[in-house]
Design an enzyme around this catalytic site. Structure first.
Site, PDB file in Angstrom:
ATOM      1  N   LYS A 259      12.573  -0.393   0.661  1.00 35.56           N
ATOM      2  CA  LYS A 259      13.548   0.618   0.239  1.00 35.56           C
ATOM      3  C   LYS A 259      14.647   0.746   1.301  1.00 35.56           C
ATOM      4  O   LYS A 259      14.423   0.405   2.455  1.00 35.56           O
ATOM      5  CB  LYS A 259      12.862   1.985   0.121  1.00 35.56           C
ATOM      6  CG  LYS A 259      11.883   2.115  -1.029  1.00 35.56           C
ATOM      7  CD  LYS A 259      11.215   3.487  -0.989  1.00 35.56           C
ATOM      8  CE  LYS A 259      10.195   3.644  -2.108  1.00 35.56           C
ATOM      9  NZ  LYS A 259      10.822   3.794  -3.429  1.00 35.56           N
ATOM     10  N   ARG A 333       2.424   1.993 -10.474  1.00 37.62           N
ATOM     11  CA  ARG A 333       1.805   1.600 -11.754  1.00 37.62           C
ATOM     12  C   ARG A 333       0.612   0.670 -11.543  1.00 37.62           C
ATOM     13  O   ARG A 333      -0.261   0.599 -12.395  1.00 37.62           O
ATOM     14  CB  ARG A 333       2.872   0.981 -12.670  1.00 37.62           C
ATOM     15  CG  ARG A 333       3.496  -0.273 -12.167  1.00 37.62           C
ATOM     16  CD  ARG A 333       4.831  -0.572 -12.827  1.00 37.62           C
ATOM     17  NE  ARG A 333       5.877   0.340 -12.371  1.00 37.62           N
ATOM     18  CZ  ARG A 333       7.146   0.293 -12.791  1.00 37.62           C
ATOM     19  NH1 ARG A 333       7.514  -0.611 -13.679  1.00 37.62           N
ATOM     20  NH2 ARG A 333       8.032   1.153 -12.335  1.00 37.62           N
TER      21      ARG A 333
END
Length: 486
Positions: A259, A333
């Site tokens: 990120k 996920r």
């Protein structure tokens, strides 16, 4: 200190109307409060305050707060109970003003809804200052009068539940590691005889064949933990439980798909899903809700190292499906895929998972509401009705086949962990991915990325991690405990 509510007048010129507690106090001081209010400026608007000193020896400082219109109920446009929201916001601002004066004890007017007043007070005063030497003075809010003490106590418990989630999310990632998160929750539940907490180690996770979860955890020096909580509040311990699943990434660097460094510190709250569902169970136990709940939280860090997942790697989930990891920052996920498979072992009445899953959710709804993706209209209506009462709103999002095709069209594996059009409908493709690990007919996925933190949008929460939508989940569980649906 004393916080009293006052309603807006019907017309601009009419005298404002006190709550019954305000009226009683005004009589106690021979009408001085009303008199002072009428001479010190225009009528109080919603959420605005006036402070008076020396009116009564028991209460050297009195704050009068504007509650807006009397009898404001459910606003269909806003999808919440406006009266309750007005009370929460007004009480919070009144309590904070008295805290600024370093008054240690504040009595709060129930304002016609003691639960909402208690929530406003307890949520409004909360601040994470564990690691500062200079702390704001602690303030204990109490109910003014005794008429609604049960509702007040319920509001305190609801708010303390959300504050627990805020505490966990706000704490630095070196203080809340996977094991420390699990131990903190275990300690909170220690006093309840009908709760069992299992802190599962990496070897257990391996025997469960949770390859997707382990692939995320292996990049970090912190070992993963699978936290499993059993709350047996139901009349029959064999009754089908409500199963909560929460994403517990205690720090998310993005892994190899790193990120940007700006704002990365906020990713200490990437375990907001685990924080909210665990806090919900702590609250359910405190309320002694008559239903069985199981909480599942896969906990780990997502870090870039020589062992970390690489873009293009293929991993195998618990149900045997293979997943191409095209972006290592779509890791939540992967944890949830394995935890959702495991959730099916419990013959659940319903499975509800919560996760700070996608930046796309924040883009779609901002911080106004939690996005809900569900295959069950029954489940949706319970969540929606709960959210109207709590003011912590939910909004239904689509689970179309359209999105499923975008995650199943994958060159190397059964599924890709990002949709093939990457940015388009990112929250929806993430939900479609999770759906591939669900066979239960009542399942809901709550994407809480947009409601993770608060700047100034919710007036009764200070700036920082929000702990949302804990109260909505508690209210939802309370409704389910009264509902005969099997």
């Amino acid at each position: 200190g004393l916080v009293l509510g006052i309603y807006s007048s019907k017309k601009d010129e009419g005298a404002a109307q006190f709550t019954s507690a305000g009226d009683a106090f005004d009589r106690l001081v021979s009408g001085k409060l009303r008199e002072l209010l009428s001479v010190c400026g225009p009528p109080l608007k919603k959420g605005k305050t006036r402070m008076f000193h020396g009116l009564h020896q028991d209460f050297p400082s009195v704050v009068v707060v504007g509650l807006g219109k009397k009898n404001a109920g459910v606003n269909d446009q806003e999808n919440w109970n406006e009266g309750k929201e007005n009370i929460r916001a007004a009480v919070a601002v009144g309590c904070r003003q008295l805290q600024d004066l370093e008054i240690p004890c504040v009595e709060v007017d129930p304002c016609g809804d003691a639960q909402a007043a208690a929530e406003g007070a307890v949520l409004g005063l909360h601040e994470y200052n564990e690691l500062k030497q200079k702390k704001k003075p602690a303030v204990t809010p109490q109910l003014h009068g005794s008429a609604e003490s049960e509702a007040w106590q319920k509001g305190v418990i609801y708010a303390e539940g959300q504050n627990l989630a805020r505490y966990l999310m706000e704490a630095p990632a070196n203080y809340i590691t996977p094991i420390k998160f699990a131990e903190h929750i275990e300690q909170k539940l220690r006093s309840f005889s009908n709760v069992k907490v299992h802190i599962r180690s990496e070897s257990w996770i391996t025997t469960q064949q949770m390859g997707a979860f382990l692939s995320v955890a292996k990049g970090s020096a912190e070992p993963p933990i699978f936290l499993e909580i059993h709350y047996l509040g139901g009349a029959n311990t064999n009754d089908s439980p409500l199963v909560f699943v929460g994403k517990g990434v205690t720090f998310d660097s993005g892994g190899i798909s790193l990120k940007p460094s700006s704002g990365m510190d906020a990713m200490r709250a990437d375990m907001g899903g685990a924080a909210t569902i665990c806090s919900t169970i702590v609250t359910a136990a405190a309320l002694n809700l008559p239903l069985n709940i199981i909480g599942l939280a896969p906990l780990c860090e997502n870090m870039p190292s020589g062992k970390a997942n690489k873009p293009g790697d293929v991993v195998r989930a618990k149900n045997g499906k293979t997943i191409q990891v095209d972006n290592t920052d779509a890791e939540g996920r992967l944890l949830l895929a394995d935890a959702l498979c495991y959730a099916h072992d419990f013959n659940a009445r319903a499975i509800v998972n919560a996760a700070t899953l996608t930046g796309a959710m924040d883009v779609a709804l901002g911080s106004a509401a939690t996005g809900v993706f569900t295959n069950s209209s029954w489940l949706w209506s319970h969540l929606y009705e709960a959210s109207i009462l709590t003011g912590d709103r939910v909004w239904r999002m689509p689970l179309f086949e359209h999105y499923t095709k975008q995650v199943t069209d994958c060159p190397l594996a059964d599924l890709s962990n990002i949709g093939k059009y990457s940015r388009a409908g990112g929250a929806c493709t993430a939900a479609a991915f999770l759906k591939e690990f669900v066979t239960a007919s009542h399942w809901a996925h709550l994407d809480i990325a947009g409601v993770m933190s608060n700047k100034d949008e919710v007036p009764y929460l200070r700036k920082g991690m929000a702990g949302r939508p804990t109260r909505t989940l508690v209210e939802f569980a309370a409704r389910l405990s009264q509902d005969g649906h099997s």
